[in-house]
Write a protein that holds these residues in place. Structure first.
Motif: not given
Length: 202
Positions: A38-47, A74-81
């Motif tokens: 879900n947080l992959g879309r938060f790239d500073g371009v659209r979200y 960050k910890r959750r994104v890395i573990l989830g990836t």
């Protein structure tokens, strides 16, 4: 609290929830995978937040996520990836989904016998603000009683049921009530009856 419930007319019955021993592991596999996706879309371009004056697109992505996400995110994104990555999806994510279903079935069987499940909210009394932020594992383990509701898709509420003296501070203790899916009205009714018969919430 159990005796108080009994005095209010509740019949107390023991139930077995054998797969809840795996709830913490399952939850943090599934929750981190969902956070990553879900947080992959938060790239500073659209979200989301956007870093100022990036040198190029890689700098934009890197600094946006570095500045915009806190340490736990960050910890959750890395573990989830990691758990969603090739070669690990079946070993972690898919297996966690199967255990999640077993946890849901445990609760479904319990609710064939009872209207609500009561438990502590936490395995330990409340800890001081910021006391465990340096040890994420201890923070995760403190969720052992509450996250099963999220995995099973059932409703729950926590109400005050006492205080514990910890390091000279009087810290609250919570009683958790769990109910069948979409049975919030009954859980709120039980919680209200308990609170009206005690003074812990005042």
């Amino acid at each position: 609290a159990v005796k108080q419930m009994n005095s209010l007319g509740a019949e107390i019955v023991d139930v077995s929830l054998p797969h809840t021993d795996y709830a913490v592991a399952v939850y943090y596999i599934l929750a981190t995978a969902e956070a990553s996706a879900n947080l992959g879309r938060f790239d500073g371009v659209r979200y989301g937040y956007r870093a100022e004056n990036p040198k190029d697109v890689l700098d934009l992505y890197g600094r946006t996520r570095e500045e915009g996400f806190g340490p736990e995110v960050k910890r959750r994104v890395i573990l989830g990836t990691y758990v969603l990555s090739s070669g690990y999806y079946d070993a972690y994510y898919l297996r966690a989904q199967k255990v999640r279903e077993l946890i849901r079935q445990d609760f479904a069987k319990a609710f064939e016998k009872v209207d609500a499940v009561i438990s502590p909210t936490s395995p330990v009394p409340a800890f001081n603000l910021g006391e465990r932020t340096a040890d994420p594992l201890q923070m995760y383990l403190a969720d052992i009683f509450t996250i099963a509701a999220n995995l099973a898709g059932i409703c729950g509420i926590s109400v005050p049921c006492g205080f514990a003296e910890v390091n000279g501070h009087s810290l609250p203790i919570g009683l958790q009530l769990l109910g069948k899916p979409l049975d919030e009205a009954r859980i709120l009714q039980i919680a209200h009856a308990y609170e009206q018969s005690t003074d812990w919430h005042k």
